[in-house]
Design a protein around this motif. Structure first.
Motif, short mmCIF file in Angstrom:
data_model
loop_
_atom_site.label_atom_id
_atom_site.label_comp_id
_atom_site.label_asym_id
_atom_site.label_seq_id
_atom_site.Cartn_x
_atom_site.Cartn_y
_atom_site.Cartn_z
N PRO A 10 -30.35 -28.97 79.25
CA PRO A 10 -29.55 -28.66 78.10
C PRO A 10 -28.80 -29.74 77.44
CG PRO A 10 -29.42 -27.13 79.76
CD PRO A 10 -30.13 -28.14 80.31
N ALA A 11 -28.39 -29.84 76.21
CA ALA A 11 -28.05 -30.94 75.42
C ALA A 11 -26.84 -30.29 74.63
CB ALA A 11 -28.58 -32.04 75.25
N ALA A 12 -25.98 -31.13 74.00
CA ALA A 12 -25.16 -30.84 73.04
C ALA A 12 -25.97 -30.99 71.70
CB ALA A 12 -23.98 -31.94 72.95
N CYS A 29 -18.99 -22.74 70.63
CA CYS A 29 -18.79 -22.98 72.04
C CYS A 29 -19.70 -21.94 72.93
CB CYS A 29 -17.40 -22.77 72.35
SG CYS A 29 -16.97 -22.85 74.04
N HIS A 30 -20.53 -22.15 73.76
CA HIS A 30 -21.18 -21.75 74.73
C HIS A 30 -20.53 -21.00 75.69
CE1 HIS A 30 -21.30 -24.29 77.92
NE2 HIS A 30 -21.70 -25.33 77.23
N GLY A 31 -21.37 -20.37 76.29
CA GLY A 31 -20.61 -19.34 77.44
C GLY A 31 -20.50 -19.79 78.86
N PHE A 32 -19.87 -19.18 79.58
CA PHE A 32 -19.83 -19.32 81.09
C PHE A 32 -21.27 -19.42 81.91
CE2 PHE A 32 -18.79 -17.96 85.67
CZ PHE A 32 -17.95 -19.10 85.94
N THR A 33 -21.58 -20.47 82.49
CA THR A 33 -22.90 -20.86 83.03
C THR A 33 -23.87 -20.89 82.21
OG1 THR A 33 -23.44 -18.42 83.64
CG2 THR A 33 -21.98 -19.53 85.08
N GLY A 34 -23.49 -20.90 80.97
CA GLY A 34 -24.75 -21.17 79.79
C GLY A 34 -24.74 -22.37 79.16
N SER A 35 -25.28 -22.84 78.21
CA SER A 35 -25.31 -23.93 77.51
C SER A 35 -25.47 -23.88 76.17
CB SER A 35 -26.63 -24.92 78.31
OG SER A 35 -27.84 -24.46 77.71
N PRO A 36 -25.60 -25.04 75.34
CA PRO A 36 -25.83 -24.80 73.82
C PRO A 36 -27.03 -24.13 73.54
CG PRO A 36 -24.98 -26.84 74.35
CD PRO A 36 -25.34 -26.39 75.52
N LEU A 37 -28.12 -24.01 74.58
CA LEU A 37 -29.40 -23.30 74.20
C LEU A 37 -29.27 -21.59 74.05
CD1 LEU A 37 -31.45 -24.63 77.12
CD2 LEU A 37 -31.65 -25.37 74.69
N SER A 38 -27.99 -21.14 74.41
CA SER A 38 -27.67 -19.76 74.23
C SER A 38 -27.19 -19.42 72.74
CB SER A 38 -26.56 -19.35 75.09
OG SER A 38 -25.49 -20.01 75.18
N THR A 158 -33.19 -18.84 78.59
CA THR A 158 -32.87 -20.15 78.38
C THR A 158 -33.06 -20.83 79.81
OG1 THR A 158 -30.47 -19.84 78.27
CG2 THR A 158 -32.05 -19.89 76.03
N ASN A 159 -33.36 -21.87 79.75
CA ASN A 159 -33.32 -22.81 80.99
C ASN A 159 -31.87 -23.56 80.95
OD1 ASN A 159 -33.81 -24.11 83.34
ND2 ASN A 159 -35.06 -25.84 82.33
N ASP A 160 -30.73 -22.67 81.40
CA ASP A 160 -29.45 -23.64 81.46
C ASP A 160 -29.10 -24.49 82.77
OD1 ASP A 160 -28.63 -22.37 78.83
OD2 ASP A 160 -28.87 -20.46 79.82
N GLY A 161 -30.09 -24.41 83.55
CA GLY A 161 -29.76 -25.17 85.04
C GLY A 161 -29.82 -24.16 85.99
N ASP A 162 -29.36 -24.39 87.22
CA ASP A 162 -29.21 -23.58 88.42
C ASP A 162 -27.82 -22.95 88.73
OD1 ASP A 162 -29.94 -22.40 90.85
OD2 ASP A 162 -29.53 -24.28 92.07
N TYR A 163 -27.92 -21.56 87.93
CA TYR A 163 -26.81 -20.80 88.16
C TYR A 163 -27.18 -19.74 88.95
CZ TYR A 163 -24.53 -24.37 85.57
OH TYR A 163 -24.12 -25.65 85.07
N SER A 164 -28.30 -19.91 89.99
CA SER A 164 -28.61 -18.73 90.75
C SER A 164 -27.41 -18.29 91.64
CB SER A 164 -29.55 -19.09 91.55
OG SER A 164 -29.26 -20.12 92.56
N ARG A 165 -26.35 -18.94 91.95
CA ARG A 165 -25.26 -18.62 92.39
C ARG A 165 -23.88 -18.56 91.29
NH1 ARG A 165 -26.28 -15.15 96.53
NH2 ARG A 165 -23.99 -15.68 97.15
N THR A 166 -22.96 -18.01 91.83
CA THR A 166 -21.82 -18.20 90.65
C THR A 166 -20.46 -18.50 91.70
OG1 THR A 166 -22.38 -16.41 88.97
CG2 THR A 166 -20.09 -17.29 89.08
N PRO A 167 -20.01 -19.76 91.63
CA PRO A 167 -18.95 -20.22 92.61
C PRO A 167 -17.66 -19.40 92.00
CG PRO A 167 -19.23 -21.99 90.61
CD PRO A 167 -20.35 -20.61 90.66
N LEU A 168 -16.99 -18.81 93.29
CA LEU A 168 -15.83 -18.02 92.95
C LEU A 168 -14.66 -18.73 92.45
CD1 LEU A 168 -15.76 -15.21 95.53
CD2 LEU A 168 -16.75 -15.44 93.61
#
Length: 262
Positions: A10-12, A29-38, A158-168
């Motif tokens: 993902p890139a700007a 602006c994209h969303g939480f755990t997302g990227s410009p791809l969304s 979309t392939n936004d990276g590894d967000y298989s977990r969400t940090p609290l």
């Protein structure tokens, strides 16, 4: 796997604009755990109309959840604000827009800067999960949780990276951001356009209620999305979002130009 088949990270996104609409800037602006791809199809549609468009990649995003855990909501906001201000220096009229958390950041920007207008898709200001009330304590006992999923989601993946977990820790920052954005709503003086999916497993209806209460008459349009889930910019109703937001930006830009003409 060959190099050509490896997906790009993902890139700007940035486009300088062309034709008469190049004087009009739109920062998305994209969303939480997302990227410009969304929001890329949205950005590309606006760019095809000649608008100058920027979509920054927020800190901690487009990588993995461990990176996200080390960032703060102020980092996300400052990144978007910098992109908006840079775009504003090269355009005559500048708007802000966003998806989900990106909607909250766009609204916060509008409460602190003289934007020409705001268009947001399923903007987040509240949570379904009541555990968020004690997230400031819970994060010390539980490091991560599973991300929120939508049953029978129809949006493109979309392939936004590894967000298989969400940090609290990041969810706690998200809560702080929502609070800041909600408190800033009475200071928003620009017209606001909202797209809201009827079926949204991520952002509850209370977010729209907060917008109605905080924005008052500045909430000029609410568009019901009948066939899309949370990431509506990649879903069935995306063409409606693209067309109506473009018309919204164009009409306000013309109005601002008319006001400035002696």
């Amino acid at each position: 796997m060959s190099e050509s088949s490896t997906p790009s990270p993902p890139a700007a996104f940035s486009y300088p604009g062309h034709g008469p609409n190049a004087r009009i800037g739109i920062a998305i602006c994209h969303g939480f755990t997302g990227s410009p791809l969304s929001v890329l199809p949205w950005a590309e549609h606006l760019a095809s109309q000649g608008y100058a468009v920027t979509v920054p990649l927020l800190p901690g995003h487009g990588t993995d959840w461990r990176q996200l855990a080390r960032t703060r909501w102020s980092d996300w906001y400052r990144s978007f604000k910098a992109a908006y201000l840079e775009l504003g220096r090269t355009t005559e009229t500048c708007f802000v827009a966003g998806l989900s958390m990106g909607g909250a950041i766009a609204l916060l920007t509008a409460s602190r800067h003289n934007v020409a207008g705001v268009s947001v898709v399923n903007p987040g200001l509240s949570f379904y999960d009541r555990r968020v009330r004690v997230i400031g304590v819970l994060k010390y006992f539980q490091r991560t949780t599973l991300p929120i999923g939508e049953e029978q989601a129809t949006a493109a993946v979309t392939n936004d990276g590894d967000y298989s977990r969400t940090p609290l820790a990041a969810v706690h920052e998200l809560k702080k951001l929502f609070g800041a954005a909600a408190r800033g709503l009475p200071k928003v003086t620009a017209p606001v356009q909202v797209f809201k999916s009827r079926t949204d497993a991520v952002v509850p209806p209370t977010s729209l209620a907060l917008l109605r209460k905080g924005l008052g008459a500045h909430l000029t349009e609410v568009v019901d999305l009948h066939s899309s889930g949370h990431v509506a910019t990649l879903d069935v109703d995306a063409p409606e979002i693209f067309a109506k937001s473009s018309a919204f930006f164009h009409a306000l830009a013309r109005q601002n130009t008319a006001l400035e003409t002696p």
